[in-house]
Structures are given as C-alpha cells and as structure tokens.
Motif scaffolding. Structure first.
Motif, PDB file in Angstrom:
ATOM      1  N   SER A  76       0.806  -1.215   0.000  1.00 31.73           N
ATOM      2  CA  SER A  76       0.000   0.000   0.000  1.00 31.73           C
ATOM      3  C   SER A  76       0.841   1.269   0.000  1.00 31.73           C
ATOM      4  O   SER A  76       0.302   2.355  -0.092  1.00 31.73           O
ATOM      5  N   ALA A  78       2.225   2.603   2.442  1.00 32.76           N
ATOM      6  CA  ALA A  78       1.901   3.367   3.645  1.00 32.76           C
ATOM      7  C   ALA A  78       3.180   3.754   4.376  1.00 32.76           C
ATOM      8  O   ALA A  78       4.240   3.159   4.175  1.00 32.76           O
ATOM      9  N   ASP A  79       3.053   4.747   5.217  1.00 31.33           N
ATOM     10  CA  ASP A  79       4.175   5.221   6.017  1.00 31.33           C
ATOM     11  C   ASP A  79       4.645   4.103   6.948  1.00 31.33           C
ATOM     12  O   ASP A  79       3.830   3.506   7.656  1.00 31.33           O
ATOM     13  N   LEU A  83       2.659   1.790   9.810  1.00 34.27           N
ATOM     14  CA  LEU A  83       2.597   0.330   9.741  1.00 34.27           C
ATOM     15  C   LEU A  83       3.112  -0.306  11.032  1.00 34.27           C
ATOM     16  O   LEU A  83       2.540  -1.281  11.517  1.00 34.27           O
TER      17      LEU A  83
END
Length: 127
Positions: A76, A78-79, A83
């Motif tokens: 994804s 994501a940061d 996570l």
C-alpha cells in the motif's frame, strides 16, 4: 391475577433449531480469533518487508488453522511508522487472545513482535 403464557418463548431453542447452525467451543472460537489477529499481523509484517518474522507468524497461523496462510502480495506504500504502529496494536490483540487461551508459543511470539515494533517506532520517531 396474571394470565399464564400460552405460546412458546421466542428466546428458547427447539431440538430442531440446535442442529441448524454450527456450534463451536470456546477454544475453537479463540483459535479462530487468534489466527485472525495473527493473519492481520502477517499482512502488515509482509508489507514492512520483514520476511523472517513473517515466516514465524505464518508457522503459528498454520499450527492454529492446520493450513498455511495466504501471504500478503500487495503493497500500500503506507508510512512505515504507521505500519509499525498498526502492527504493534495487532500484536497486542493477539497477545490478549493467546493469553486467554493459554497458548504460550503464540503469546511469546506476539510479545516479541510488540517489542520489535515498539523499538522500530522509536527509531522512526528519532529520524
């Protein structure tokens, strides 16, 4: 003074009703719940690229479900800090369920993952 109830209660089950849906024991329900939390943790762990840790989690899931889990394939982007935060929360949920079902191996794994993600959160915050 009071009139007696003449109909069957809607809250009671008849003998036929007990066969119409599956019953699970508390232990089976906890196994399913623990496997679900560990599966979610596995997805986040795979997204973080921690393959060795993911393999350990996958072995626990396979022990609980008697089948190997499907590994997370999509990323994804994501940061990493977010996570790690999510993985820490998922490991905490797994720890609670593992403790309630007295599963020492899963509890140790979940506690180790919590420690690892806490350390990673501190490293990410220090940057």
């Amino acid at each position: 003074m009071y009139e007696p109830i003449r109909t069957k209660s809607v809250h009671s089950l008849t003998a036929d009703d007990t066969v119409s849906y599956p019953h699970r024991t508390r232990e089976e329900e906890l196994d399913l719940q623990l496997a679900g939390h560990l599966s979610a943790l596995l997805a986040v762990t795979d997204e973080l690229g921690l393959s060795e840790d993911g393999d350990r989690i996958a072995r626990e899931i396979a022990r609980l479900r008697s089948t190997p889990p499907v590994r997370h394939a999509g990323l994804s982007a994501a940061d990493p800090a977010a996570l790690h935060h999510r993985a820490h929360a998922l490991a905490g949920r797994a720890l609670v369920v593992a403790a309630s079902r007295a599963d020492t191996a899963a509890a140790i794994l979940a506690a180790e993952r919590m420690d690892a993600h806490t350390a990673a959160q501190h490293l990410t915050a220090a940057r």
